[in-house]
Design an enzyme around this catalytic site. Structure first.
Site, mmCIF file in Angstrom:
data_model
loop_
_atom_site.group_PDB
_atom_site.id
_atom_site.type_symbol
_atom_site.label_atom_id
_atom_site.label_comp_id
_atom_site.label_asym_id
_atom_site.label_seq_id
_atom_site.Cartn_x
_atom_site.Cartn_y
_atom_site.Cartn_z
ATOM 1 N N CYS A 13 44.260 -15.015 10.850
ATOM 2 C CA CYS A 13 43.754 -13.649 10.904
ATOM 3 C C CYS A 13 42.807 -13.325 11.815
ATOM 4 O O CYS A 13 42.522 -12.286 12.483
ATOM 5 C CB CYS A 13 43.304 -13.124 9.664
ATOM 6 S SG CYS A 13 44.657 -12.852 8.368
ATOM 7 N N HIS A 31 39.194 -6.833 11.226
ATOM 8 C CA HIS A 31 40.684 -7.275 10.664
ATOM 9 C C HIS A 31 40.743 -6.422 9.508
ATOM 10 O O HIS A 31 39.785 -6.408 8.649
ATOM 11 C CB HIS A 31 40.315 -8.760 10.503
ATOM 12 C CG HIS A 31 41.639 -9.426 9.618
ATOM 13 N ND1 HIS A 31 43.086 -9.073 10.123
ATOM 14 C CD2 HIS A 31 41.805 -10.107 8.463
ATOM 15 C CE1 HIS A 31 43.749 -9.853 9.167
ATOM 16 N NE2 HIS A 31 43.230 -10.278 8.281
ATOM 17 N N ASN A 68 48.028 -5.877 6.062
ATOM 18 C CA ASN A 68 47.402 -6.980 6.732
ATOM 19 C C ASN A 68 48.635 -7.399 7.684
ATOM 20 O O ASN A 68 49.512 -8.202 7.047
ATOM 21 C CB ASN A 68 47.008 -7.874 5.833
ATOM 22 C CG ASN A 68 46.271 -9.328 6.605
ATOM 23 O OD1 ASN A 68 46.417 -9.211 7.787
ATOM 24 N ND2 ASN A 68 45.401 -9.928 5.640
HETATM 25 O O1 UT7 Z 1 43.595 -12.066 5.978
HETATM 26 C C1 UT7 Z 1 43.586 -13.093 5.509
HETATM 27 C C2 UT7 Z 1 42.678 -13.639 4.528
HETATM 28 N N1 UT7 Z 1 43.000 -12.927 3.114
HETATM 29 C C3 UT7 Z 1 42.256 -11.866 2.760
HETATM 30 O O2 UT7 Z 1 41.077 -11.632 3.403
HETATM 31 C C4 UT7 Z 1 42.644 -11.499 1.273
HETATM 32 C C5 UT7 Z 1 41.270 -11.601 0.458
HETATM 33 N N2 UT7 Z 1 41.820 -11.095 -0.831
HETATM 34 C C6 UT7 Z 1 42.067 -9.846 -1.341
HETATM 35 O O3 UT7 Z 1 41.948 -9.300 -0.676
HETATM 36 C C7 UT7 Z 1 42.172 -9.911 -2.968
HETATM 37 O O4 UT7 Z 1 41.626 -10.995 -3.589
HETATM 38 C C8 UT7 Z 1 43.698 -9.576 -3.346
HETATM 39 C C9 UT7 Z 1 43.864 -7.946 -2.744
HETATM 40 C C10 UT7 Z 1 44.484 -10.623 -2.904
HETATM 41 C C11 UT7 Z 1 43.585 -9.571 -4.953
HETATM 42 O O5 UT7 Z 1 42.513 -8.623 -5.387
HETATM 43 P P1 UT7 Z 1 41.675 -9.206 -6.549
HETATM 44 O O6 UT7 Z 1 40.693 -7.811 -6.806
HETATM 45 O O7 UT7 Z 1 40.807 -10.466 -6.060
HETATM 46 O O8 UT7 Z 1 42.363 -9.401 -7.516
HETATM 47 P P2 UT7 Z 1 42.546 -10.804 -8.423
HETATM 48 O O9 UT7 Z 1 43.053 -12.012 -7.567
HETATM 49 O O10 UT7 Z 1 41.051 -11.384 -9.047
HETATM 50 O O11 UT7 Z 1 43.369 -10.513 -9.766
HETATM 51 C C12 UT7 Z 1 42.830 -9.329 -10.654
HETATM 52 C C13 UT7 Z 1 44.050 -9.198 -11.722
HETATM 53 C C14 UT7 Z 1 44.876 -10.339 -12.156
HETATM 54 O O12 UT7 Z 1 45.072 -10.105 -13.433
HETATM 55 P P3 UT7 Z 1 44.348 -10.858 -14.704
HETATM 56 O O13 UT7 Z 1 44.296 -12.045 -14.812
HETATM 57 O O14 UT7 Z 1 42.675 -9.998 -14.671
HETATM 58 O O15 UT7 Z 1 44.974 -10.339 -15.934
HETATM 59 C C15 UT7 Z 1 45.808 -10.399 -11.202
HETATM 60 O O16 UT7 Z 1 47.052 -11.091 -11.874
HETATM 61 O O17 UT7 Z 1 44.953 -8.402 -11.026
HETATM 62 C C16 UT7 Z 1 46.213 -8.856 -11.013
HETATM 63 N N3 UT7 Z 1 47.156 -8.780 -9.958
HETATM 64 C C17 UT7 Z 1 47.731 -7.469 -9.748
HETATM 65 N N4 UT7 Z 1 48.096 -6.661 -10.566
HETATM 66 C C18 UT7 Z 1 48.797 -5.453 -10.261
HETATM 67 C C19 UT7 Z 1 47.098 -9.597 -8.747
HETATM 68 N N5 UT7 Z 1 47.898 -8.819 -7.943
HETATM 69 C C20 UT7 Z 1 48.369 -7.682 -8.507
HETATM 70 C C21 UT7 Z 1 49.189 -6.682 -8.299
HETATM 71 N N6 UT7 Z 1 49.341 -5.572 -9.037
HETATM 72 N N7 UT7 Z 1 49.910 -6.586 -7.077
#
Ligand code: UT7
Length: 305
Positions: free
Chosen positions: A89, A229, A259
């Site tokens: 990225c 980004h 992204n």
């Molecule tokens: O560009 C290159 C670098 N990459 C980045 O900068 C990405 C950085 N990361 C992020 O943007 C975020 O971490 C994500 C958007 C990928 C995920 O968001 P988050 O707020 O960090 O969610 P999480 O991974 O902590 O997951 C929270 C909950 C989980 O459920 P439980 O375990 O709390 O029951 C996930 O299973 O959200 C769940 N979850 C979803 N729910 C509905 C994960 N993806 C989804 C989804 N829809 N698409």
């Protein structure tokens, strides 16, 4: 395709729409070619005038040769040498900083920087943690010598290879070449530990943006635009807060494209170009796989039209 909702995606990422390149034999170069052709038209440049073309990408058309070479061949940049640069990225920022050195040395006059990724080719559409984020896109800019004190003023680039464990593709490289087993195990897709990457991204993208301001004695009121980004709106907001820059000065198009990895920053410049004025101070900032991150301070060198 996956268990998710518009509400979850919008509130956690800010994404509303993504674009996917479809069709047989359509690689990243297809988007790169379109971006460069638009750039040549806009700047009234003939392809033979290009000295160097660097393409930042993690989704090359093929492992080799470089996608940059394919773009040059397609557009008729017969006098250019070209290569790909891979910094996930942060790829566009790394390529921009690298390309600017060829201009500053006085050796070359026209350097094209392309940021392009067909993320749909490496995304598992059964993985809700990644498939809702990534999209396909490309943008391109031209670097030329400046006669006034304008253009790329400074850059800070950083790498931490120990971050590879949190964001990578498991197979298809020399460590684990493609096999029936790697395909069955879905190891040719993006593997991302989202919340771990999020924590590093939030801290480091904000810190490196503040660092380039401090280093160059830039105050928040000196900054015309933050060009971040587009990985997650929450990371962008944290960066703007740390810099003390208001939301009206932040380029944002994550809702339109998601992204696009190397494509996000040039796509922002493309979307906002008409609002930019000569002398505007822009801070470009990125964080991504590698880990790689960095910031670039540039003074925009053109007035609209
Ligand atoms: O560009 C290159 C670098 N990459 C980045 O900068 C990405 C950085 N990361 C992020 O943007 C975020 O971490 C994500 C958007 C990928 C995920 O968001 P988050 O707020 O960090 O969610 P999480 O991974 O902590 O997951 C929270 C909950 C989980 O459920 P439980 O375990 O709390 O029951 C996930 O299973 O959200 C769940 N979850 C979803 N729910 C509905 C994960 N993806 C989804 C989804 N829809 N698409």
């Amino acid at each position: 395709m996956v268990d998710t909702s518009d509400d979850w995606i919008t509130s956690r990422t800010g994404i509303k729409e993504r674009h996917i390149l479809k069709g047989e034999n359509q690689g990243t170069s297809v988007m790169g070619v379109k971006a460069v052709q638009g750039l040549l038209e806009k700047t009234n440049t003939r392809p033979e005038e290009i000295d160097l073309l660097i393409c930042a990408t993690v989704t090359p058309d093929m492992m080799f040769p470089a996608t940059a070479n394919l773009i040059c061949s397609e557009i008729g940049a017969v006098n250019a040498f070209s290569y790909d640069l891979m910094a996930a990225c942060s790829g566009f920022l790394y390529a921009l900083s690298t390309g600017s050195q060829f201009i500053e040395s006085g050796r070359y006059k026209k350097v094209v920087i392309v940021g392009a990724d067909k993320m749909s080719s490496i995304v598992d559409y059964q993985d809700r943690t990644t498939c809702i984020i990534f999209g396909d896109g490309a943008g391109a800019v031209m670097l030329e010598p400046a006669s006034e004190n304008l253009g790329i003023m400074d850059h800070i680039l950083k790498t931490d290879g120990s971050g590879a464990q949190h964001l990578h593709m498991k197979a298809g490289g020399s460590r684990k070449p493609a096999s029936v087993e790697t395909v069955a195990a879905k190891e040719h897709y993006v593997y991302q530990e989202g919340s771990a990457v999020f924590k590093f991204a939030v801290t480091n993208m904000a810190n490196v943006s503040a660092e380039i301001m401090e280093k160059n004695n830039l105050r928040a009121e000196d900054i015309s635009w933050l060009v971040p980004h587009q990985a997650n709106k929450r990371i962008i907001d944290a960066t703007a807060n740390r810099m003390g820059v208001g939301a009206d000065k932040v380029m944002l198009n994550i809702h339109k494209y998601g992204n696009t990895t190397s494509g996000t920053i040039p796509l922002c410049l493309w979307d906002y170009e008409k609002q930019l004025k000569k002398g505007d101070n822009l801070i470009l900032a990125a964080f991504g796989g590698g880990f790689t991150w960095g910031s670039v301070w540039l003074k925009w060198a053109y007035d609209p039209e």
